[in-house]
Design a protein around this motif. Sequence first.
Motif, PDB file in Angstrom:
ATOM      1  N   ARG A  98     127.062  35.683  38.037  1.00  0.00           N
ATOM      2  CA  ARG A  98     127.641  34.539  38.761  1.00  0.00           C
ATOM      3  C   ARG A  98     127.609  34.788  40.264  1.00  0.00           C
ATOM      4  N   LYS A  99     127.697  33.709  41.033  1.00  0.00           N
ATOM      5  CA  LYS A  99     127.803  33.838  42.488  1.00  0.00           C
ATOM      6  C   LYS A  99     129.124  33.223  42.957  1.00  0.00           C
ATOM      7  N   TYR A 100     129.676  33.805  44.002  1.00  0.00           N
ATOM      8  CA  TYR A 100     130.967  33.336  44.524  1.00  0.00           C
ATOM      9  C   TYR A 100     130.877  33.144  46.037  1.00  0.00           C
ATOM     10  N   TRP A 130     126.785  44.421  43.587  1.00  0.00           N
ATOM     11  CA  TRP A 130     126.656  43.028  43.128  1.00  0.00           C
ATOM     12  C   TRP A 130     127.024  42.057  44.261  1.00  0.00           C
ATOM     13  N   SER A 133     124.534  40.671  46.934  1.00  0.00           N
ATOM     14  CA  SER A 133     123.605  39.561  46.687  1.00  0.00           C
ATOM     15  C   SER A 133     124.255  38.365  45.988  1.00  0.00           C
ATOM     16  N   HIS A 134     125.529  38.481  45.620  1.00  0.00           N
ATOM     17  CA  HIS A 134     126.138  37.393  44.843  1.00  0.00           C
ATOM     18  C   HIS A 134     127.368  36.776  45.501  1.00  0.00           C
ATOM     19  N   VAL A 135     127.740  37.261  46.712  1.00  0.00           N
ATOM     20  CA  VAL A 135     128.965  36.767  47.359  1.00  0.00           C
ATOM     21  C   VAL A 135     128.670  36.433  48.811  1.00  0.00           C
ATOM     22  N   LEU A 300     124.858  27.894  45.962  1.00  0.00           N
ATOM     23  CA  LEU A 300     124.895  29.365  46.041  1.00  0.00           C
ATOM     24  C   LEU A 300     123.559  29.990  45.613  1.00  0.00           C
ATOM     25  N   ASP A 301     122.685  29.196  45.049  1.00  0.00           N
ATOM     26  CA  ASP A 301     121.337  29.713  44.753  1.00  0.00           C
ATOM     27  C   ASP A 301     120.612  30.084  46.041  1.00  0.00           C
ATOM     28  N   LEU A 303     121.989  31.562  48.619  1.00  0.00           N
ATOM     29  CA  LEU A 303     122.724  32.612  49.321  1.00  0.00           C
ATOM     30  C   LEU A 303     121.780  33.718  49.809  1.00  0.00           C
TER      31      LEU A 303
END
Length: 315
Positions: A98-100, A130, A133-135, A300-301, A303
């Motif tokens: 998931r992304k935040y 993580w 690349s995801h926040v 968020l894709d 990011l």
Amino acid sequence: MPIKIADGLDAVSELKKEGIVTIGEKRARTQDIRPLHILILNLMPIKKPTEVQLLRLLGDTPLQLDVDFARIASRETTHTDRSYLDENYLTFDDIKDRKYDGFIITGAPVEKMPYEEVDYWPEMLKYFNWADSHVFSTLHFCWAAQAGLYRDYGVEKRILPRKLFGIYQYNLTLAYHPLLRGFDDRYFIPQSRHTSIDDKKVDATPELTVLSRSEENGINIISDKESRRIFVLGHFEYDLRTLEWEYKRDREKGLPIRLPENYYPYDDPQEKPRFVWCSYAHLFYHNWLNFVYQETPYSLDNLMPFNVHNPLHGN
Ligand SMILES: CC(=O)SCCNC(=O)CCNC(=O)[C@H](O)C(C)(C)COP(=O)(O)OP(=O)(O)OC[C@H]1O[C@@H](n2cnc3c(N)ncnc32)[C@H](O)[C@@H]1OP(=O)(O)O
Ligand SMILES: N[C@@H](CCO)C(=O)O
């Protein structure tokens, strides 16, 4: 939230200098709005008061927030019921894809241990990797701030000769910064820690900006240049009586603890503590959410990954 005003108003350029976001008619008509996605990694052994404290501050916004809580899975917690955590908390495996928009990592009572001796350090590294690349923006406080500065920039911590325990004043070191908007020249924050960081190393790290410090107690808030990594040494979120609770806990255990400094009027524990950090706590979290809301990508894709600079970690 940005304010919509006519492009020709002189106030636009003045407000821009102060970092206040204004938008014109066209942008307002095409602006996409969605809830912000926030993840909280709760490392505190007694998790429920921290949930309330953080949600109180995050809830003080007109923005819609989707908040998830995550926990450590590689170490059994002894102070919080396992079934409560299974029901209400996510693990790394749940969130890894998931992304935040925002990620908050709390303090933890492991500050005297070398990082590598903390049972869940490998899992912390997984979260840190993580998040790169995801926040969009990560807010670390207390032990998490020390750990994040160590992992991202190689800043070491050191044991203090005595616990920094009480309410302390810090001065702003910048005229304008989105996270400090609306602050007075100085603010107050609770501290409750046995360790501090290597301020000289922070000052010598060009990727970091110091937002506030005090002569006696050093640096308090640090950010990277793009506010994608924010480090707060202290606990804006503490309730009025949290330090009192910690004080009584340690006294009952026979640990060497003095009264929290600058807390009770006349240093008299019969008096009601002074609540001098509450407005700054609300303002700080409000500013962070506002910043995230302005700067995070709508999808968020899209990011961009965060660039980690610490050669120690080979990133
Ligand atoms: C510097 C900062 O970040 S401040 C933020 C931390 N502040 C707080 O935690 C305040 C509240 N905590 C407390 O009051 C105390 O820690 C208490 C009352 C919950 C527990 O005290 P004790 O029972 O004496 O300590 P205990 O030895 O069981 O360890 C407490 C916690 O330290 C952590 N811990 C201890 N040893 C380790 C270890 N080797 N690796 C990782 N975590 C550890 C754990 O989180 C543990 O709680 P958990 O088992 O529920 O996860
Ligand atoms: N704030 C913490 C410090 C311990 O790491 C406590 O007093 O419990």
